[in-house]
Motif scaffolding. Structure first.
Motif, short mmCIF file in Angstrom:
data_model
loop_
_atom_site.label_atom_id
_atom_site.label_comp_id
_atom_site.label_asym_id
_atom_site.label_seq_id
_atom_site.Cartn_x
_atom_site.Cartn_y
_atom_site.Cartn_z
N UNK A 43 0.42 -1.00 0.14
CA UNK A 43 0.19 -0.01 0.32
C UNK A 43 0.84 1.11 0.07
N UNK A 44 1.58 1.64 1.19
CA UNK A 44 2.89 2.59 0.61
C UNK A 44 3.20 2.60 -0.38
N UNK A 45 3.82 1.56 -1.01
CA UNK A 45 4.14 1.75 -2.15
C UNK A 45 3.44 1.67 -3.32
N UNK A 46 2.25 2.06 -3.58
CA UNK A 46 1.57 2.89 -4.50
C UNK A 46 1.06 4.23 -4.50
N UNK A 47 1.54 5.03 -3.71
CA UNK A 47 1.26 6.50 -3.44
C UNK A 47 2.63 6.85 -3.93
N UNK A 48 3.50 6.22 -4.57
CA UNK A 48 4.87 7.03 -4.86
C UNK A 48 4.79 7.13 -6.05
N UNK A 49 4.33 5.92 -6.73
CA UNK A 49 4.31 5.91 -8.38
C UNK A 49 5.07 4.42 -8.92
N UNK A 50 6.06 4.08 -7.75
CA UNK A 50 6.89 3.02 -7.84
C UNK A 50 6.47 2.23 -7.09
N UNK A 80 12.00 6.56 -14.80
CA UNK A 80 13.37 6.96 -14.17
C UNK A 80 14.31 5.67 -13.48
N UNK A 81 14.87 6.03 -12.57
CA UNK A 81 16.01 4.92 -12.60
C UNK A 81 15.24 4.52 -11.08
N UNK A 82 16.54 3.27 -10.79
CA UNK A 82 16.72 3.41 -9.13
C UNK A 82 18.25 3.72 -8.94
N UNK A 83 18.12 4.07 -7.90
CA UNK A 83 19.74 4.79 -7.85
C UNK A 83 19.89 3.83 -6.40
N UNK A 84 19.80 3.14 -5.36
CA UNK A 84 19.96 2.06 -4.05
C UNK A 84 18.80 2.24 -3.50
N UNK A 85 19.55 2.35 -2.11
CA UNK A 85 18.35 1.27 -1.10
C UNK A 85 18.91 1.81 0.39
N UNK A 86 18.21 1.24 1.61
CA UNK A 86 18.59 1.85 2.45
C UNK A 86 17.72 0.38 3.49
N UNK A 158 13.77 10.49 -9.49
CA UNK A 158 12.72 11.05 -9.58
C UNK A 158 11.25 10.70 -8.55
N UNK A 159 11.21 9.62 -8.38
CA UNK A 159 9.72 9.01 -7.81
C UNK A 159 10.42 8.79 -6.36
N UNK A 160 9.80 9.63 -5.44
CA UNK A 160 9.82 9.84 -4.19
C UNK A 160 10.15 8.31 -3.39
N UNK A 161 11.50 8.07 -1.99
CA UNK A 161 11.26 6.74 -1.46
C UNK A 161 10.70 6.04 -1.70
#
Length: 173
Positions: A43-50, A80-86, A158-161
């Protein structure tokens, strides 16, 4: 004497009829319809567009790193580009490809090469998976064991985390 009854919206003559329709529509949208509701971690990921689905994590060794795999679908309407994670469970996170190379700096693992980014074209999906490209969480900040849930954040240009909760697999390797 002719007394008219008060007008009700949409010509309803029974006061409870509108409430019944609202309740039925509300239950259908609350998950009582035939299709299942997405898991709470989606559900949280649906709000960012990713949209991050099928996220899984596994310890590669008893003291880390953690390999994270997932499917990421771009629903932002633009490339958009996936640039990493944490993750709070690790000091650093990044995208790594499997290669016939030496030991990648910072991971201590042979055959892993850092990737600066991964293009996710508009309306397309990528699959992070072991042997192709995966996120590695390196430098565990706390003990992690199988069955434990950790938060993982995927970062984009570009998209929020997008943060999802992922259960760590109980087996190493």
């Amino acid at each position: 004497m002719n007394v008219e009854s008060p007008r009700r919206p949409f010509g309803w003559t029974r006061p409870g009829a509108l409430l019944s329709v609202i309740l039925v529509l509300g239950l259908g949208s609350a998950g009582c319809a035939a299709s299942p509701r997405p898991s709470s971690s989606v559900l949280p990921s649906l709000m960012s567009g990713m949209v991050v689905t099928n996220a899984q994590a596994r310890l590669m060794a008893a003291d880390g790193p953690i390999s994270v795999t997932a499917t990421i679908t771009n629903a932002t309407g633009a490339d958009d580009w996936l640039v990493g994670g944490s993750s709070p469970a690790a000091s650093t996170g990044g995208i790594y490809a499997t290669c016939a190379c030496g030991t990648a700096a910072g991971t201590g693992l042979a055959g892993k090469s850092p990737m600066p980014s991964w293009l996710i074209a508009s309306t397309q999906a990528i699959e992070l998976r072991s042997g192709a490209g995966e996120m590695l969480l390196v430098g565990l900040t706390q003990p992690v064991s199988g069955g434990q849930t950790i938060s993982v954040t995927f970062k984009f240009t570009h998209a929020p985390p997008t943060t999802v909760d992922v259960v760590v697999a109980s087996s190493l390797g």
